[in-house]
Design an enzyme around this catalytic site. Structure first.
Site, mmCIF file in Angstrom:
data_model
loop_
_atom_site.group_PDB
_atom_site.id
_atom_site.type_symbol
_atom_site.label_atom_id
_atom_site.label_comp_id
_atom_site.label_asym_id
_atom_site.label_seq_id
_atom_site.Cartn_x
_atom_site.Cartn_y
_atom_site.Cartn_z
ATOM 1 N N GLY A 34 0.898 -1.202 -0.215
ATOM 2 C CA GLY A 34 -0.171 -0.082 0.020
ATOM 3 C C GLY A 34 0.898 1.275 -0.025
ATOM 4 C CB SER A 35 1.976 3.439 -1.809
ATOM 5 O OG SER A 35 1.401 3.550 -2.962
ATOM 6 N N GLY A 36 0.926 5.976 -0.102
ATOM 7 C CA GLY A 36 -0.009 7.117 -0.261
ATOM 8 C C GLY A 36 0.868 8.358 -0.487
ATOM 9 C CG PHE A 38 2.963 12.791 2.918
ATOM 10 C CD1 PHE A 38 4.133 13.646 2.254
ATOM 11 C CD2 PHE A 38 1.698 13.703 2.771
ATOM 12 C CE1 PHE A 38 3.987 14.831 1.774
ATOM 13 C CE2 PHE A 38 1.629 14.894 2.033
ATOM 14 C CZ PHE A 38 2.696 15.504 1.564
ATOM 15 C CB SER A 39 2.055 6.681 4.749
ATOM 16 O OG SER A 39 0.680 6.865 3.992
ATOM 17 C CE LYS A 40 7.191 4.851 -0.723
ATOM 18 N NZ LYS A 40 7.174 6.304 -0.521
ATOM 19 C CB VAL A 41 1.225 -0.351 4.031
ATOM 20 C CG1 VAL A 41 0.918 -1.967 4.890
ATOM 21 C CG2 VAL A 41 0.300 0.876 4.355
ATOM 22 C CE LYS A 72 -0.994 5.067 7.237
ATOM 23 N NZ LYS A 72 -2.545 5.636 7.396
ATOM 24 C CG ASP A 172 -11.795 7.761 3.486
ATOM 25 O OD1 ASP A 172 -12.357 8.045 2.404
ATOM 26 O OD2 ASP A 172 -10.423 7.644 3.192
#
Length: 415
Positions: A34-36, A38-41, A72, A172
């Site tokens: 997973g990724s965003g 400012f973040s990654k999993v 995360k 969400d």
């Protein structure tokens, strides 16, 4: 040169994260799930030493028969202050909802001046959006079968009810934030936009979430009730499950509101009861939407309630159980850290005098007229045409024989 320089920086940052995780008892793999922004999993493994020091982690992984977790990693040094303000809410919400079978578990957190690490339960079978598309392709038919959608919705309602009972609104709810584990059990995840609604009539004003799942009052920039907004998103999620597409999808908010006022359309073959439940959730006026208890007691949901009731009866120990065993069980002290996750769906509370709980929603609205749909559907959901169904079925009133029911089991998105 810029690309090569960026790649070296990423490799250096990843090695730092590997060392930081190892120092805290976790072996970080290179598999990103997973990724965003400012973040990654990443997939990771808990060491035996870490499990000995974390009862919460050990008790859950012992039942799963593996040591895999999802970590995360939030780059707090790079993220703006607006982004970072949601992180404490996410952590406190996950801590508050711990031990519910249908909410992803947060085992622990650790942080330094540059990053915050969230050690989460692994749901290895991807998200609901992927499941919908896979089943649509397998059956050569849009969406999930109603029986499967009903099973998953039951678990989702259980998770949302648990959050709302604690005063937490998710804000969400969408298919990408609903995960599935290797037993088919649903896990509500990504509490990055969650908030606490302590007062009964408290209103929120932050615009957040995904537009395709966002309630109309939020699109109109009005103050809103978080629980009622979650109910709208629940209706959109159910529509996506049974049709393989989203009910309203437009880039411009005013066009989206126009489609919302016209109401959802349905493809042939979808049961009138399911259509009625969706319409009951996708009401423009927030107070007109079905509540979670009304969803759980809706006529379309009855087969799920019956199946879970039978499962619960089968799980009741025989009366021939040895008295010594019952005594030893009662003598065990409860431990908040070592108890396994549980799911208590208490949407029914019949009175002791023998009265029954009933669905108390009003009459179903008239179905909208058939009309061509404009605008693109969600990129992840398959494109299928829909048609208007005939007449709606009124929400059923029926007695309930259950005081409470325990739900049964059945990639990570990030903020």
């Amino acid at each position: 040169m810029k690309a090569a320089s960026r790649q070296k920086l990423d490799q250096r940052a990843f090695l730092e994260q590997v060392h930081e995780c190892r120092d805290n008892g976790y072996l970080l793999s290179s598999k990103k799930i997973g990724s965003g922004a400012f973040s990654k999993v990443y997939l990771a493994y808990a060491t035996q030493e870490r499990m000995r020091h974390n009862c919460k982690l050990a008790s859950d992984l012992r039942g799963k028969c593996h040591t895999m977790v999802a970590i995360k990693i939030v780059s707090t040094a790079e993220a703006p202050a607006e982004f970072c303000k949601f992180l404490p809410r996410e952590i406190s919400s996950l801590n508050a909802t711990y031990k519910h079978l249908n909410v992803v578990q947060l085992y622990e957190t650790f942080a330094n001046s540059r990053r915050t690490y969230l050690v989460l339960e692994l749901a290895a079978h991807g998200n609901l959006l992927e499941h919908i598309n896979a089943m649509s392709a397998h059956h050569h038919c849009p969406g999930l079968e109603e029986e499967e959608a009903r099973r998953l919705l039951w678990q989702l309602v259980s998770a949302v009810a648990h959050c709302h009972n604690l005063g937490i609104v998710h804000r969400d709810l969408k298919c990408e934030n609903i995960l599935l584990d290797d037993r088919g059990c649903l896990k509500l995840s990504d509490f990055g936009f969650a908030n606490w609604s302590g007062l009964k009539n408290s209103l929120l004003s932050t615009f957040c979430g995904s537009v395709a799942y966002t309630a109309p009052e939020i699109l109109m920039s009005k103050k809103y009730n978080g629980k009622q907004a979650d109910l709208w998103s629940l209706g959109v999620t159910l529509y996506a499950m049974v049709t393989g597409k989203l009910p309203f999808k437009e880039c411009q908010p005013h066009r989206m509101l126009y489609l919302m006022r016209r109401g959802p359309t349905f493809q042939p073959g979808l049961s009138p009861e399911c259509q009625d439940l969706i319409r009951g959730l996708l009401q423009l006026h927030p107070r007109a939407r079905l509540g979670l208890q009304q969803v759980a007691t809706h006529h379309w949901m009855l087969p799920a309630a019956h199946a879970l009731f039978c499962t619960t009866l089968c799980a009741i120990p025989e009366k021939t159980e040895k008295p010594q065993l019952r005594t030893s069980l009662h003598n065990v002290e409860p431990n908040a850290d070592s108890d396994p996750p549980r799911s208590l769906l208490q949407l029914w509370r019949p009175q002791l005098q023998g009265t029954s709980c009933e669905s108390a929603s009003g009459p179903a609205p008239e179905p909208p007229g058939a009309c061509p749909r404009q605008g693109a559907d969600s990129a992840g959901l398959e494109l299928w045409s829909t048609e208007t169904a005939g007449r709606t079925v009124g929400r059923s009133r029926h007695p309930l024989l259950l005081c409470s029911i325990r739900s049964v089991p059945g990639h990570y998105p990030v903020s």
